[in-house]
Design a protein around this motif. Structure first.
Motif, short mmCIF file in Angstrom:
data_model
loop_
_atom_site.label_atom_id
_atom_site.label_comp_id
_atom_site.label_asym_id
_atom_site.label_seq_id
_atom_site.Cartn_x
_atom_site.Cartn_y
_atom_site.Cartn_z
N THR A 97 1.01 -1.12 0.08
CA THR A 97 0.07 0.06 -0.01
C THR A 97 0.85 1.07 -0.04
OG1 THR A 97 -1.90 -0.99 1.23
CG2 THR A 97 -1.78 1.39 1.38
N MET A 98 1.86 1.22 0.69
CA MET A 98 2.69 2.45 0.84
C MET A 98 3.38 2.66 -0.37
SD MET A 98 5.79 3.50 3.63
CE MET A 98 6.85 1.93 2.94
N ASN A 99 3.91 1.88 -1.16
CA ASN A 99 4.62 1.74 -2.51
C ASN A 99 3.46 2.36 -3.40
OD1 ASN A 99 7.19 1.09 -1.80
ND2 ASN A 99 6.79 -1.05 -1.84
N ARG A 100 2.47 1.79 -3.28
CA ARG A 100 1.37 2.19 -4.40
C ARG A 100 0.92 3.59 -4.05
NH1 ARG A 100 -2.25 -0.59 -2.86
NH2 ARG A 100 -3.84 1.04 -1.80
N MET A 101 0.86 4.13 -2.86
CA MET A 101 0.51 5.54 -2.59
C MET A 101 1.76 6.39 -2.90
SD MET A 101 -0.82 4.90 1.26
CE MET A 101 -0.67 6.37 1.90
N ALA A 102 2.80 5.95 -2.79
CA ALA A 102 4.00 6.86 -3.40
C ALA A 102 4.11 7.11 -4.78
CB ALA A 102 5.37 6.14 -2.66
N ASP A 103 3.71 5.82 -5.50
CA ASP A 103 3.88 5.99 -7.09
C ASP A 103 2.75 6.88 -7.51
OD1 ASP A 103 5.68 4.16 -7.19
OD2 ASP A 103 4.46 2.44 -7.67
N GLU A 104 1.59 6.93 -6.75
CA GLU A 104 0.41 7.78 -7.08
C GLU A 104 0.69 9.20 -6.90
OE1 GLU A 104 -2.71 6.31 -5.01
OE2 GLU A 104 -3.24 4.64 -6.22
N ALA A 105 1.42 9.37 -5.48
CA ALA A 105 2.01 10.75 -5.45
C ALA A 105 3.04 11.20 -6.23
CB ALA A 105 2.21 10.70 -3.88
N MET A 106 4.05 10.51 -6.42
CA MET A 106 4.73 10.85 -7.35
C MET A 106 4.53 11.16 -8.85
SD MET A 106 7.64 11.51 -5.44
CE MET A 106 8.55 11.98 -7.05
N SER A 107 3.59 10.50 -9.33
CA SER A 107 2.96 10.58 -10.70
C SER A 107 2.47 12.02 -11.11
CB SER A 107 1.95 9.36 -10.93
OG SER A 107 0.85 9.66 -10.31
N MET A 108 2.13 12.60 -9.85
CA MET A 108 1.48 13.93 -10.19
C MET A 108 2.32 15.00 -10.60
SD MET A 108 -0.57 14.51 -6.23
CE MET A 108 -0.75 16.09 -6.73
N SER B 152 6.06 13.64 -11.55
CA SER B 152 7.36 12.93 -11.98
C SER B 152 6.73 11.59 -12.44
CB SER B 152 8.51 13.08 -11.31
OG SER B 152 9.43 12.14 -11.85
N ASP B 153 7.10 11.24 -13.69
CA ASP B 153 6.58 9.64 -14.07
C ASP B 153 8.11 8.77 -13.97
OD1 ASP B 153 4.08 10.08 -14.69
OD2 ASP B 153 4.47 10.73 -16.61
N ASP B 154 9.17 9.50 -13.61
CA ASP B 154 10.47 8.78 -13.63
C ASP B 154 10.71 8.28 -12.26
OD1 ASP B 154 10.78 9.51 -16.25
OD2 ASP B 154 11.56 11.28 -15.85
N ILE B 155 10.18 8.60 -11.15
CA ILE B 155 10.44 8.19 -10.00
C ILE B 155 9.81 7.18 -9.11
CG2 ILE B 155 11.20 8.94 -7.65
CD1 ILE B 155 11.82 11.89 -8.71
N LYS B 156 10.01 6.11 -8.89
CA LYS B 156 9.07 5.21 -8.26
C LYS B 156 9.26 4.89 -6.81
CE LYS B 156 7.33 4.41 -12.48
NZ LYS B 156 6.14 4.90 -12.60
N GLY B 157 8.29 4.61 -6.06
CA GLY B 157 8.34 4.53 -4.45
C GLY B 157 9.25 3.27 -4.12
N ARG B 158 9.69 2.44 -4.86
CA ARG B 158 10.64 1.51 -4.40
C ARG B 158 12.18 1.73 -4.76
NH1 ARG B 158 6.10 -1.60 -5.75
NH2 ARG B 158 5.73 -3.36 -4.20
N GLN B 159 12.33 2.87 -5.24
CA GLN B 159 13.69 3.22 -5.51
C GLN B 159 14.46 4.01 -4.48
OE1 GLN B 159 12.80 5.60 -9.46
NE2 GLN B 159 14.87 5.41 -9.52
N LYS B 160 15.81 3.60 -4.25
CA LYS B 160 16.40 4.12 -3.12
C LYS B 160 16.86 5.80 -3.55
CE LYS B 160 17.53 0.97 0.07
NZ LYS B 160 19.01 0.19 -0.20
N VAL B 161 16.61 6.30 -2.42
CA VAL B 161 16.91 7.87 -2.58
C VAL B 161 18.26 8.18 -2.81
CG1 VAL B 161 17.21 10.21 -1.29
CG2 VAL B 161 14.90 8.95 -1.14
N ALA B 162 19.19 7.28 -2.61
CA ALA B 162 20.58 7.54 -2.89
C ALA B 162 21.00 7.24 -4.40
CB ALA B 162 21.60 6.46 -2.19
#
Length: 494
Positions: free
Chosen positions: A119-130, A132-142
């Motif tokens: 659920t958290m990864n899906r929520m992050a993907d939806e939030a980021m898609s607003m 940027s389409d290039d950043i996904k919830g499962r990516q490491k920030v580093a």
């Protein structure tokens, strides 16, 4: 579309620190859906005002209104409760965590008492898609670029139901293309009804993105202008600087000595862009500029703390490949950091130990410490610099800011440094100590020392320099002669 409804009002905000009136009854307001820029020189009060709004500082007096009602902001948590979030210039993300973990840190969705990762990864993907389409919830920030990390910070802020986002120098580490992309994101965020306070020294960007601009100077409100009221950058520069006569140190123009330090086309990632300078023997070369200009990075590159991605450094005509701090010290180069407490001093060691630290081998013979020579050197340095301390054995951390800075200078003079790189040497010290530093800089130059003097206070660059370089966005934007006006320096700094 900017609404006429006022979302936030700060009224008569006053804040004093010992010896400094940081904010003198300042007013500031913000409308729904607008980008309101806050500008001013370093020390103008911008950060203090925004730290009060975001809960990092308390005000001495004044009032903050949200939607017309008085609120009491006592911490970043209470600021968030009132829909206010601040994105600092130094990003506060956890590089080893994922994008999703950073966005929802401290408020992870749970299922059956455990973190619901899907659920958290899906929520992050939806939030980021607003934005940027290039950043996904499962990516490491580093694994993200600085520009992408900025976007994660923005999403983290607005995911907390934030209505007001404070952006402190958000473009300082971005390329021109990344800055344009960020502005597109800001436009989308504001269209959703979020209001943005935009702090920047880059006036082109301020004019490009802002609906209104507020100028602070020396802790006071100079004025607030709508974008259509601003004719050009010079109008803002005139508001930012305090045109006054500076007591210039008595000196005459002199013929330059031989070149002791030369850099050619120094580059450092996206922080330095083909910086070339020449420093002459006995010269004070002032480097003026604002936060993010690249001045500190340049000095650290010369000193070997950073390795340039391109370009060369030569000392007395000899090219130095892969310079290191140890090599720099051996060649007579000293670096006085703007962060003297963390990079310039050993606070838990004595004044005496700090002074001789950089040249310890010269105080020993056959493995034995020459106490007499050590004591004589420390005494001479203390006398010359008028160092005020209860004794050489007292801890450096117990001294005033001005005396701490004198210990840093004494350390490098004891090491017999001939090239001294001074980064904000008067930061955090009182007026009297500043005057002593200015006089010492000129005295050292008269003795043949070569000094690069970096300061955000343009008046003091004007006061001590034989020649002035202005930096902006990692480049030398202009070379100016001795006694160039503050207006000229500010014009090329922004």
């Amino acid at each position: 579309m900017v609404s006429e409804s006022v979302l936030l009002e700060m009224k008569q905000i006053d804040k004093q620190f010992p010896g400094t009136h940081a904010l003198n009854h300042v007013d500031f307001d913000l409308k729904k859906g607008e980008v309101h820029a806050l500008i001013g020189q370093n020390g103008s009060g911008k950060s203090t005002l925004m730290n009060i709004l975001s809960g990092g500082l308390s005000m001495d007096s004044g009032e903050i209104l949200r939607n017309g009602k008085a609120v009491h902001i006592t911490s970043p948590v209470t600021a968030l409760e009132h829909g206010i979030s601040m994105i600092h210039q130094e990003l506060k993300l956890f590089p080893d965590l994922t994008v999703a973990e950073n966005i929802y840190f401290g408020r992870y969705p749970k299922k059956m008492g455990r973190i619901d990762w899907d659920t958290m990864n899906r929520m992050a993907d939806e939030a980021m898609s607003m934005i940027s389409d290039d950043i996904k919830g499962r990516q490491k920030v580093a694994s993200l670029s600085i520009a992408q990390q900025q976007l994660v910070e923005i999403v983290r802020a607005i995911s907390k139901k934030t209505e007001i986002v404070i952006m402190d120098e958000p473009t300082a580490s971005l390329t021109s293309e990344e800055t344009r992309d960020l502005f597109k994101v800001i436009e989308r965020v504001r269209e959703s009804g979020v209001s943005i306070i935009f702090i920047s020294h880059r006036l082109d960007e301020v004019l490009a993105i802002s609906d209104r601009v507020t100028v602070l100077r020396d802790g006071e409100l100079i004025g607030t202008l709508a974008r259509e009221q601003i004719t050009d950058k010079d109008q803002l520069v005139d508001m930012m600087i305090n045109v006054k006569t500076v007591d210039l140190m008595e000196r005459e123009a002199k013929a330059p000595g031989p070149v002791v330090l030369e850099t050619k086309d120094i580059c450092l990632d996206n922080r330095l862009d083909h910086v070339s300078i020449k420093l002459h023997e006995g010269e004070v070369l002032g480097i003026a500029g604002l936060v993010g200009a690249g001045r500190t990075e340049f000095l650290k590159t010369i000193f070997g703390a950073y390795r340039p991605t391109a370009g060369t450094i030569s000392i007395r005509g000899k090219e130095c490949r892969e310079m290191t701090p140890k090599q720099a010290v051996s060649m007579g180069i000293a670096y006085m950091s703007e962060d003297r407490k963390n990079e310039g001093l050993l606070l838990q060691m004595s004044v005496e130990d700090n002074i001789i630290y950089s040249c310890m081998p010269s105080f020993s013979r056959f493995g034995l410490l020459r106490v007499d020579k050590r004591t004589k050197t420390v005494g001479n340095m203390a006398k010359r610099l008028r160092l005020k301390t209860s004794g050489w054995k007292s801890l450096a951390g117990e001294l005033s800011g001005g005396n701490q800075q004198k210990v840093v200078i004494a350390k490098w003079l004891a090491a017999n440094s001939s090239i001294i790189l001074m980064d904000e040497p008067t930061r955090g010290i009182d007026v009297g100590a500043k005057s002593e530093i200015y006089a010492l800089v000129r005295q050292l130059a008269d003795e043949g020392k070569s000094i690069i003097f970096v300061s955000s206070e343009l008046e003091e660059v004007q006061m001590v320099s034989d020649r002035i370089l202005v930096m902006g966005q990692g480049k030398i934007t202009k070379e100016l002669p001795m006694n160039a006006s503050v207006e000229e320096m500010m014009k090329y700094a922004v």
